[in-house]
Scaffold this active site. Structure first.
Site, short mmCIF file in Angstrom:
data_model
loop_
_atom_site.label_atom_id
_atom_site.label_comp_id
_atom_site.label_asym_id
_atom_site.label_seq_id
_atom_site.Cartn_x
_atom_site.Cartn_y
_atom_site.Cartn_z
N CYS A 77 -20.41 -0.45 -20.85
CA CYS A 77 -19.04 -0.16 -21.29
C CYS A 77 -18.13 -0.78 -20.23
CB CYS A 77 -18.90 1.35 -21.41
SG CYS A 77 -17.43 2.07 -20.73
N CYS A 152 -18.90 10.42 -21.61
CA CYS A 152 -18.32 9.59 -20.55
C CYS A 152 -17.97 10.51 -19.37
CB CYS A 152 -17.10 8.90 -21.11
SG CYS A 152 -15.97 8.29 -19.89
N GLN A 265 0.86 9.86 -16.01
CA GLN A 265 -0.23 9.32 -15.17
C GLN A 265 -1.54 10.00 -15.55
OE1 GLN A 265 0.18 6.82 -13.16
NE2 GLN A 265 2.32 6.82 -12.52
N GLU A 315 14.56 4.56 -18.69
CA GLU A 315 13.26 4.44 -19.38
C GLU A 315 13.51 3.91 -20.79
OE1 GLU A 315 9.78 5.07 -19.09
OE2 GLU A 315 9.81 4.64 -21.22
N CYS A 387 0.86 -0.51 -11.06
CA CYS A 387 -0.52 -0.35 -11.54
C CYS A 387 -1.20 -1.71 -11.65
CB CYS A 387 -0.53 0.37 -12.88
SG CYS A 387 0.52 -0.42 -14.10
N1 SAH Z 1 7.26 6.69 -13.39
C1 SAH Z 1 6.62 7.25 -14.54
C2 SAH Z 1 6.25 6.20 -15.60
C3 SAH Z 1 5.58 4.96 -15.12
S1 SAH Z 1 4.80 3.97 -16.37
C4 SAH Z 1 5.42 8.08 -14.15
O1 SAH Z 1 4.99 8.04 -13.01
O2 SAH Z 1 4.91 8.81 -15.00
C5 SAH Z 1 6.00 2.79 -16.75
C6 SAH Z 1 7.07 3.27 -17.69
O3 SAH Z 1 7.96 2.17 -17.90
C7 SAH Z 1 6.60 3.71 -19.06
O4 SAH Z 1 7.11 4.98 -19.33
C8 SAH Z 1 7.21 2.66 -20.01
O5 SAH Z 1 7.58 3.21 -21.26
C9 SAH Z 1 8.42 2.21 -19.24
N2 SAH Z 1 8.95 0.86 -19.54
C10 SAH Z 1 8.25 -0.23 -19.93
N3 SAH Z 1 9.07 -1.29 -20.02
C11 SAH Z 1 10.31 -0.88 -19.67
C12 SAH Z 1 11.57 -1.53 -19.56
N4 SAH Z 1 11.70 -2.81 -19.83
N5 SAH Z 1 12.63 -0.80 -19.17
C13 SAH Z 1 12.49 0.53 -18.88
N6 SAH Z 1 11.32 1.20 -18.97
C14 SAH Z 1 10.24 0.51 -19.36
#
Ligand code: SAH
Length: 448
Positions: A77, A152, A265, A315, A387
């Site tokens: 996998c 898993c 997360q 967001e 990430c």
């Molecule tokens: N900081 C948060 C989310 C991180 S993940 C945490 O720790 O939980 C990245 C986030 O960016 C996601 O929620 C996704 O929907 C958002 N995202 C993706 N492209 C974007 C953009 N162009 N402008 C604003 N937000 C965006």
């Protein structure tokens, strides 16, 4: 070099994807699952212009760092490609990977030790299981073939049991594309979603009721209808088959509502360490106005708001912004607001009066306009969570070209046994600020 050729090779390195790096004449041969220092009789399965791929036929010298794999599907996998390497060594490997990526990009930066996930099994609070051609499981590496892995070891026991229960009922459902399970580890609430190409599915409606009777922790079952058969996992229209449209989890002392479409997360053991690591880097947070770009359901923003003067989160996903606003209320936090926008769109306006910016973009990293504006507007402190190390390092280089210094680069092992790394870095503008310069009477030295 020919396909099916058998050779005896020794690995002088291990890649993040769990391949041993070996050399034969002038050719690099990557051997799946071979660890640094190990020797094996291998069979070449694919040849390319500059390299080849081989599989182990017989291990001749075994590394002391080799452990019994996390599960029997290891290397089959696509998930746990490092599952046969001692966990401490995985952390070292991830640190070395970041170091080598920095060197390749000409950046001279120190990398701190990777923060471990404790525990490193059963840490995932979300799984997305594809259903395809009478199979239900996980994708093989670099492929859309499904490996029918059972139990898993990185998913929770509950998620495994729910999948086992559903398997015989859904395996031949030709329109069903994915089953998604989200679990709030602290409260125990579980959401199950069926993502299907069928507008409605009476069988799944009935199954949902059986499912919630069987598993009392399930508080939400959602039907997600997908208009098109494309690579996007989530559907376009949602309806509730049972319970609520969200689950609630607790991180440290804060509660969070999480909808199906909202990002959260996936490793709740490492997440608080990452957020704490990020916020600890900001000096005198009490006196600062913070902008949290890519704020999801407002997790970082709300932790920051407990100390900061004010926080604004930006967001793009509507459901996540709604969750974030509700989460502020749920936790009685008032010095925070959220807007639903693309991070780059109104950035200049939002940056007015901001002292520090936290960014946590998706895998593609920051939009070039975001980098430009943050540096042009002279934002002194940027805390960057990523990430994807490749785009992070690209963006660090761009900030450095624009007068920033990078410190405190550290991997957080959000995804044990896999090739993925979550990384934190702090960027600070080197230019002395105007106020200080005026005081010192050194305006003429301002070369920026
Ligand atoms: N900081 C948060 C989310 C991180 S993940 C945490 O720790 O939980 C990245 C986030 O960016 C996601 O929620 C996704 O929907 C958002 N995202 C993706 N492209 C974007 C953009 N162009 N402008 C604003 N937000 C965006």
């Amino acid at each position: 070099m020919k396909k099916n050729e058998v050779l005896v090779l020794e690995a002088f390195d291990t890649t993040l994807e769990g391949y041993g790096v070996t050399r034969h004449s002038d050719l690099v041969i990557f051997v799946r699952g071979l660890l640094k220092g190990e020797k094996a009789r291998v069979k070449v399965i694919k040849t390319y212009k500059n390299y080849a791929i081989a599989l182990i036929e017989e291990l001749l010298v075994t590394s002391l760092k080799r452990v019994a794999p996390v599960c029997e599907y290891n290397l089959k996998c696509g998930g746990c490609c490092l599952g046969h390497l001692e966990y401490e060594e995985q952390l070292v490997l991830k640190k070395h990977y970041l170091e080598s990526l920095l060197i390749k990009n000409g950046l001279d930066l120190a990398v701190k030790d990777t923060v471990a996930s404790i525990p490193n099994l059963r840490f995932r609070n979300k799984i997305q299981v594809p259903v395809q051609n009478g199979k239900l499981g996980f994708y093989r590496a670099h492929s859309h073939d499904i490996v029918e892995a059972q139990d898993c070891k990185i998913q929770s026991k509950n998620a495994g049991a729910i999948i086992d229960f559903l398997r015989p009922h859904v395996i031949n459902n030709l329109k069903l594309r994915h089953i998604i399970i989200k679990e709030a580890f602290k409260t125990g609430e579980i959401m199950v979603a069926f993502v299907s190409l069928a507008k409605e599915d009476e069988y799944l409606k009935t199954l949902a009721l059986k499912l919630k009777d069987q598993f009392k922790m399930i508080t939400s079952i959602i039907y997600s209808y997908k208009y098109q058969d494309d690579n996007v996992i989530l559907g376009d229209e949602e309806s509730i088959l049972y319970g609520k449209d969200h689950i609630v989890d607790i991180l440290e002392d804060l509660k969070f509502k999480i909808s199906l479409k909202s990002f959260y997360q996936i490793n709740p053991y490492v997440t608080p360490l990452l957020y704490e690591g990020a916020l600890e880097r900001i000096k005198d947070l009490e006196s600062k106005n913070v902008l949290d770009l890519y704020s999801g359901i407002g997790t970082i923003a709300l932790f920051a708001a407990k100390k900061a003067k004010s926080v604004l989160g930006v967001e793009i996903v509507k459901e996540a912004v709604l969750n974030a606003k509700e989460n502020a209320k749920l936790n009685h936090i008032k010095n925070v607001d959220f807007v639903c926008e693309d991070a780059k769109d109104n950035l200049k306006k939002h940056l007015k009066g901001i002292d520090v910016v936290i960014v946590d973009p998706p895998r593609k990293g920051l939009h070039q306009d975001v980098v430009e504006l943050l540096s042009k507007e002279g934002i002194k402190e940027i805390v960057y969570i990523s990430c994807n190390p490749a785009t992070l390092i690209r963006d660090i280089a761009l900030f450095m070209e624009r007068g920033y210094q990078a410190d405190y680069l550290r991997g957080y092992d959000m995804f044990p046994h896999s090739k993925h790394i979550e990384t934190l870095v702090v960027l600070s503008k080197l230019k002395t600020d105007k106020h200080t310069k005026v005081k010192l009477g050194m305006e003429e030295f301002d070369r920026n």
